[in-house]
Design an enzyme around this catalytic site. Structure first.
Site, mmCIF file in Angstrom:
data_model
loop_
_atom_site.group_PDB
_atom_site.id
_atom_site.type_symbol
_atom_site.label_atom_id
_atom_site.label_comp_id
_atom_site.label_asym_id
_atom_site.label_seq_id
_atom_site.Cartn_x
_atom_site.Cartn_y
_atom_site.Cartn_z
ATOM 1 N N ASP A 52 -7.307 3.162 -7.276
ATOM 2 C CA ASP A 52 -8.600 2.957 -6.640
ATOM 3 C C ASP A 52 -9.379 4.261 -6.633
ATOM 4 O OD1 ASP A 52 -10.767 2.436 -5.124
ATOM 5 O OD2 ASP A 52 -9.686 1.898 -3.305
ATOM 6 N N HIS A 55 -12.385 -4.756 4.289
ATOM 7 C CA HIS A 55 -11.006 -4.853 4.777
ATOM 8 C C HIS A 55 -10.961 -5.064 6.296
ATOM 9 C CE1 HIS A 55 -10.264 -2.779 0.888
ATOM 10 N NE2 HIS A 55 -9.281 -3.650 0.871
ATOM 11 N N SER A 78 0.862 -1.191 0.000
ATOM 12 C CA SER A 78 0.000 0.000 0.000
ATOM 13 C C SER A 78 0.898 1.241 0.000
ATOM 14 C CB SER A 78 -0.875 0.003 1.259
ATOM 15 O OG SER A 78 -0.050 0.195 2.398
ATOM 16 N N ASP A 80 -1.009 -1.339 -4.005
ATOM 17 C CA ASP A 80 -2.366 -1.618 -3.536
ATOM 18 C C ASP A 80 -3.071 -0.290 -3.213
ATOM 19 O OD1 ASP A 80 -4.415 -3.305 -2.703
ATOM 20 O OD2 ASP A 80 -3.651 -3.483 -0.652
ATOM 21 N N ILE A 92 -4.876 -10.673 0.324
ATOM 22 C CA ILE A 92 -4.821 -11.118 1.724
ATOM 23 C C ILE A 92 -3.779 -10.301 2.487
ATOM 24 C CG2 ILE A 92 -4.303 -13.073 3.250
ATOM 25 C CD1 ILE A 92 -5.215 -14.820 0.696
ATOM 26 N N ASP A 93 -4.224 -9.601 3.491
ATOM 27 C CA ASP A 93 -3.327 -8.830 4.340
ATOM 28 C C ASP A 93 -3.560 -9.186 5.809
ATOM 29 O OD1 ASP A 93 -1.755 -6.995 5.620
ATOM 30 O OD2 ASP A 93 -2.597 -5.227 4.681
#
Ligand code: G3H
Ligand code: 13P
Ligand code: ZN
Length: 342
Positions: A134, A208, A75, A112, A288-289
């Site tokens: 985004d 999230h 990110s 991300d 997946i975080d």
């Protein structure tokens, strides 16, 4: 002779540090072939987020051992945390480490939730092979405009771009979405066509973080909106779809965290059966975080409680890394179906 070779090497290093870096120089690939193969083989490519060395090593080792292609995901705030230059060399090292393990797996480096053209450009210029713009919280037309601008810059450099339609609840980096709304399938064709994106993240009921649903006592986890996914698949057949907020929030890790002094009440994620089903559709990338964060935190908490005398970071970060390796292998082998595909 040796002097000139050395000089040439020094110059290459200098260029890597200061000038534009093409992702191929880091040994990375973009997501094109990965997605084509995932679509054909009906599995999903794992996109694991990382911020530090242990996470990065665990993801790469787990994927190397399970022979899975992988998207390393960062990110904007993670990039700041690690430092952009440090990150570039860390990823370069991780690619070489995978090779050293005898696994020449395809590895992509992806931004991300990029929120501006400038951030996407900076990532592309420092060796990212894929970026997300985004614009999902913007009005439709503005989302198209922003995404298209990034696509133009990225495609000239053979970098992949992910867009998003529909809003997930929760925190998306610095973007906090209080209210989620599902992707409107009727907008998808126009968005894909006008922006030229390579993949599209959609909102079908995930969110999230570690608290994906507020469940009343006895209430079951609701199903993802597979009907929306199917409708999207119909409208843009063969186009790669992405699922964010796809952690399962492993009960074992949540219990461990709570047992050893943590406080995660009513944390709940997406059941693995639902992700297995999703991975067999046009969904080609699963993000997946949180699961990785939980796995490491659980192990560290246990060690701190059981061995309060311990103060060597290797003694807690090492086992935390091992736990993350196991988690990555488990996901690739039993949930995403990506194991053995590299
Ligand atoms: O979707 C967001 C990711 O989980 C990254 O979050 O901004 O805390 O690195 P972060
Ligand atoms: P989780 O919080 O469910 O792991 O989602 C991560 C994600 O979508 C990163 O973009
Ligand atoms: Zn996300």
């Amino acid at each position: 002779m040796a002097f000139f070779v050395l000089k040439e090497k020094e110059m290459k290093l200098e260029t890597l540090m200061t000038q534009r870096t093409d992702y191929k120089e880091l040994g990375l690939v973009n997501t094109k072939a990965m997605f084509e193969q995932a679509m054909e083989g009906r599995y999903a490519i794992p996109a694991y987020n990382f911020n530090n060395m242990e996470q990065l090593q665990a993801i790469v080792i787990g994927c190397a051992q399970s022979r899975s292609p992988v998207i390393l995901q960062v990110s904007g705030s993670a990039r700041k945390y690690a430092d952009p230059i440090f990150l570039k060399f860390m990823v370069m090292g991780a690619v070489q480490m995978a090779k050293g393990l005898g696994a020449d797996i395809p590895i992509a480096l992806h931004l991300d939730h990029g929120d501006t053209f400038e951030l996407a450009k900076s990532c592309i210029d420092s060796g990212f092979s894929s970026v997300m713009l985004d614009g999902s919280h913007h009005p439709f037309e503005e989302n198209i405009r922003l995404t298209k601008e990034v696509v133009q810059y990225a495609h000239e450099r053979d970098v992949s771009v992910e867009g998003e339609l529909g809003v997930l609840a929760g925190i998306e980096d610095e973007i906090a979405a209080e209210v989620s709304h599902y992707t409107r399938p009727e907008e998808v064709e126009e968005f894909v066509e006008k922006t030229g994106v390579d993949s599209l993240a959609i909102s079908i009921g995930t969110s999230h973080g570690a608290y994906k649903f507020k469940l009343k006592p006895g209430e079951e986890i609701p199903s993802l909106r597979f009907d929306i996914l199917e409708e999207v698949e119909k409208r843009v057949a063969g186009f790669p779809i992405v699922l964010h907020g796809a952690s399962s929030v492993t009960a074992e890790h949540v219990e461990m965290i709570n047992r050893y002094g943590g406080k995660l009440e009513s944390a709940v994620g997406i059941p693995e059966e639902q992700l297995r089903k999703a991975a067999q559709s046009a969904l080609c990338k699963i993000n997946i975080d949180s699961d990785g964060r939980l796995a490491m935190t659980a192990v560290i908490r246990k060690i701190f409680t059981e061995k309060p005398e311990e103060f060597d970071p290797r003694k807690y970060l090492g086992p935390a890394r091992d736990e993350l390796i196991s988690l990555v292998k488990h996901k690739n082998e039993t949930v995403l179906g990506s194991a053995g595909k590299a």
